[in-house]
Scaffold this motif. Sequence first.
Motif, mmCIF file in Angstrom:
data_model
loop_
_atom_site.group_PDB
_atom_site.id
_atom_site.type_symbol
_atom_site.label_atom_id
_atom_site.label_comp_id
_atom_site.label_asym_id
_atom_site.label_seq_id
_atom_site.Cartn_x
_atom_site.Cartn_y
_atom_site.Cartn_z
ATOM 1 N N THR A 144 42.622 32.970 38.451
ATOM 2 C CA THR A 144 43.968 33.174 38.980
ATOM 3 C C THR A 144 44.876 32.100 38.406
ATOM 4 O O THR A 144 44.485 30.928 38.324
ATOM 5 C CB THR A 144 43.993 33.085 40.515
ATOM 6 N N ASP A 189 49.049 35.721 38.893
ATOM 7 C CA ASP A 189 48.230 36.717 38.203
ATOM 8 C C ASP A 189 46.758 36.565 38.577
ATOM 9 O O ASP A 189 46.190 35.473 38.436
ATOM 10 C CB ASP A 189 48.352 36.549 36.683
ATOM 11 N N ARG A 217 49.588 41.495 39.084
ATOM 12 C CA ARG A 217 50.694 40.523 39.077
ATOM 13 C C ARG A 217 51.550 40.647 40.327
ATOM 14 O O ARG A 217 52.051 41.726 40.662
ATOM 15 C CB ARG A 217 51.547 40.700 37.836
ATOM 16 N N VAL A 264 43.493 37.560 37.097
ATOM 17 C CA VAL A 264 43.170 37.933 35.724
ATOM 18 C C VAL A 264 41.699 38.317 35.593
ATOM 19 O O VAL A 264 40.818 37.634 36.125
ATOM 20 C CB VAL A 264 43.485 36.758 34.763
ATOM 21 N N SER A 307 45.602 42.285 34.511
ATOM 22 C CA SER A 307 46.149 41.370 35.515
ATOM 23 C C SER A 307 46.797 42.153 36.648
ATOM 24 O O SER A 307 47.508 43.142 36.412
ATOM 25 C CB SER A 307 47.206 40.446 34.892
#
Length: 512
Positions: free
Chosen positions: A158, A141, A122, A143, A120
């Motif tokens: 996301t 995030d 972030r 991902v 991720s």
Amino acid sequence: MTQSKRETERKYDAPSAEDTSWLPELTGVDRIAAVLEQGMDELDAVYYDTDDLRLAGASATLRRRTGGDDEGWHLKLPLSGDSREEVHAPLSETLPDTLRDLVLSRTRGAELTPAVRIRSTRDTRHLVDSAETVLAELVIDRVRAQSLRGTTTVAAWTELEVELAEDTDPALLDVVDKTLHKKGIERADHPSKPVRAMTETGLGGPRIPDTRAETVVDGSAGDEVLGYVDEQVRKLVGLDPAVRRDVPDSVHQMRVTCRRLRSVLRSYRPVLDREVTDPIRDDLKWLGGELGAERDQEVLMGRLGKRIGAAPDELVLGPVAARLRTWNVANTAEARRRTLDALNTPRYLALLDSLARLREQPPLRRKAARKPRKVMAKAIFKEYDRLADRTAHALELTPGTERDKALHEARKSAKKTRYATEPARATLGKPAKRLGKRVKAVQKVLGDHQDSVVARDALRKLALAAQAAGEPGFTWGLLYGKEQAVAADRERELPAAWADASNPGLRKAITD
């Protein structure tokens, strides 16, 4: 060494991580005075589970994560609502034994291996009040997920998470939720990142076999009883990590859960085949007994400590408090060892397996398909009639050892009767609840009486130890006398409590 915290958060599907213009302005919402950007982190997590994804099926997650300010091993266990308990262990190459033990009630000893990898990017922001105290953390995030079990599919999405800071009023989540909803940002329909990753990478969701839908008639006696059994089994499994970590009251709650399951499996034998349930009851009795040493010591220490604390200083002769502490330390250590040993035995794992099979493939009898009212009322009054017989017998005896034993047997019957009413409350309504409440009052009187019996035995042993050490025995004898008086008071209260619980109108209301 592990640390734990309570995590309360909500997840949302997010349109994009690159362009965040979709994110509504949260400054000025409720107590949020500002939204402070905290920068970006790259997180890399490997999630572990059994072959049949038992952790995911129990809403638990276990991961090893690098990156960010809390890298390490994280175990997340479900609590109520939007909350979970997160247990953190330092980063290491192999799974710490402490975390392996904490998931044992959910894995039932099955091997834990890597299931999915989630990376991720972030973007973190803090929602702060006017004093710049953090109220919540908002993260976006981006991902990327891949299965680690043979499939080649990758997934990307996301998501937005809003996690409350410690001591923040949970109502803030509702306010933020409303603001996001107005902007078209909806709650995620997946419970966690790893569950979504498992599904979207082809690994599949939690595979928990369940034949109940094929065998259980909706609204039947079997349906009602199994619903209660499900609830108690989930509670037992959920309490295991708390008992291992010595969370206050957890041993007591687990022991009570064992009793509830034992009682219901006994009371509702016309619904569930005893050839299957009786061995389970035997194992539950064993487990409750192993847990009982620690719980009984806790109750006894609280009772004796309170008695000594209430005694006038001039009547406390000798090192009474010090002797009590020494006695408690020795007994508590032994009881604690006994509890932990029990939770690590093959017998305990076998019990968990048996309970899982009971839920998945219930051994239903013919009466299980019937409407619940008559079946459940009959089960309740079978236990109630046994309670009536035992209470009458105890009241006929003169005070002394035999009466103490008889009152203890009546107390156990009161518990069984009360527990038998619990699965029936949805069907039988207020009369069953009222009966359970009145029987509980009888149980409370009998319970205090039995606690006094146990306390007197402990006081006698403490007095003998004090005498052998050349210490005064006066205070121990004084406390013994007080406990005798308590027992006599409870015996005088019992007839009135029983008269209230044996009101014929209660029985008529349930059977009508």
